[in-house]
Write a protein that holds these residues in place. Structure first.
Motif, PDB file in Angstrom:
ATOM      1  N   VAL A   1     -18.453 -11.673 -56.067  1.00 20.82           N
ATOM      2  CA  VAL A   1     -18.026 -11.029 -54.826  1.00 20.82           C
ATOM      3  C   VAL A   1     -17.875  -9.536 -55.105  1.00 20.82           C
ATOM      4  O   VAL A   1     -17.789  -9.098 -56.258  1.00 20.82           O
TER       5      VAL A   1
ATOM      6  N   ARG B   1     -15.517 -14.399 -58.546  1.00 13.92           N
ATOM      7  CA  ARG B   1     -14.523 -14.641 -57.508  1.00 13.92           C
ATOM      8  C   ARG B   1     -13.173 -15.036 -58.097  1.00 13.92           C
ATOM      9  O   ARG B   1     -12.123 -14.674 -57.558  1.00 13.92           O
TER      10      ARG B   1
ATOM     11  N   ASP C   1      -9.880 -13.133 -56.722  1.00 14.17           N
ATOM     12  CA  ASP C   1      -8.826 -13.809 -55.968  1.00 14.17           C
ATOM     13  C   ASP C   1      -7.433 -13.432 -56.468  1.00 14.17           C
ATOM     14  O   ASP C   1      -6.471 -13.411 -55.695  1.00 14.17           O
TER      15      ASP C   1
END
Length: 316
Positions: A191, A267, A271
């Motif tokens: 991401v 990711r 997060d």
């Protein structure tokens, strides 16, 4: 007739023992020798065996008398094994593993009383994404297990696994030595992260802006300025601007949160920073990757090692 593996290993142990003066020799002394040859450091070996340094030195003296060889001699960085010690190291380790399997075969695993030390090699990303949770979970479930993390070294991994210096490695399948066993743990995706309040980004990111902004990239070997993202961009005739290259993922969100640079990171790391950075979907398809556990064949049926691998897979 096919002979059971433990019988073959027991015969190796018998050969090892028969080369020694066995009058003052016991299995504990052989375990001491195995640990000394693995650690090559009296202080480290004593700690691993839960012995004082004088007690371990006394055992080493007994081993030297039994074998008629100094076994380990002082070096600039710890102890250096003699040629005789090098010849003994692998068959002794395999033989003792066979004995352990015979003793432990069929014995139920009781995590609360399980005593073991497990050494796991992994990158900073895997340590953050998986090993942190794994170590905390094991501490609650099996409080007497000790866990050692060490940096993943692809060039040394085969030797480390063969010698028992590393019990388990966590990496992508292409970094696994061909002779080792593997188990798929999880799949990861990339991401984009950008700082909160970035002047050009408000929750979405198109391809033109993606290419125009300065990027931070991760180069595990250090000094690289290209990666999978650049290959994906080249395939559609585009390029990006790479301003900074670093060797690890964990510092990247900190850099991004303090600048107008952006980055693609796994990711599972992003997060953990979602309250400090924007987490955005990439404007083009970037290939992800798979993380596997890697171990030596000799520990495949070892009850404790198998249990530890199963707990890791369940958590992943």
């Amino acid at each position: 007739m096919v002979r059971p593996t433990w019988v073959l290993k027991s015969n190796v142990l018998r050969v090892v023992i028969e080369t020694m003066d066995t009058r003052n020799l016991d299995l504990g002394l052989l375990v001491t020798l195995e640990t000394l040859l693995a650690e090559r450091n009296v202080t480290h070996a004593a700690r691993r065996l839960n012995l004082s340094q004088p007690a371990l030195s006394a055992r080493l003296a007994r081993l030297r008398d039994a074998l008629g060889d100094p076994l380990l001699i002082p070096g600039q960085r710890g102890m250096i094994p003699t040629q005789r010690a090098l010849e003994l190291m692998q068959p002794l380790h395999e033989a003792l593993e066979g004995v352990r399997r015979v003793v432990e075969q069929g014995a139920p695993i009781n995590p609360e009383t399980l005593r073991a030390t497990v050494v796991i090699a992994a990158s900073d990303y895997v340590q953050y994404a998986l090993l942190t949770r794994y170590s905390i979970a094991l501490r609650a479930e099996a409080p007497m297990i000790r866990i050692a993390w060490r940096a993943f070294d692809m060039m040394a991994l085969t030797t480390q696994l063969e010698r028992g210096e590393v019990d388990l490695a966590l990496a992508t399948p292409e970094h696994a030595p061909a002779a080792m066993r593997q188990r798929r743990l999880f799949e990861e995706e990339y991401v984009v992260v950008a700082r909160q309040g970035h002047p050009a980004i408000r929750g979405v990111l198109d391809l033109d802006l993606f290419c125009a902004l300065d990027h931070v990239v991760v180069s595990p070997q250090g000094g690289g300025f290209t990666g999978p993202t650049d290959a994906a961009l080249e395939a559609i005739g585009r390029r990006r601007t790479v301003a900074l290259s670093t060797s690890g993922f964990l510092i990247v969100p900190e850099i991004v949160s303090r600048s107008d640079m952006i980055a693609l990171i796994p990711r599972r790391i992003a997060d953990g920073w979602s309250d400090r950075v924007q987490v955005l979907e990439p404007p083009l398809q970037i290939p992800g990757f798979v993380i596997t556990s890697i171990w030596h064949e000799r520990t495949t049926n070892h009850p404790v090692q198998s249990w530890l691998r199963d707990r890791l897979a369940a958590l992943a």
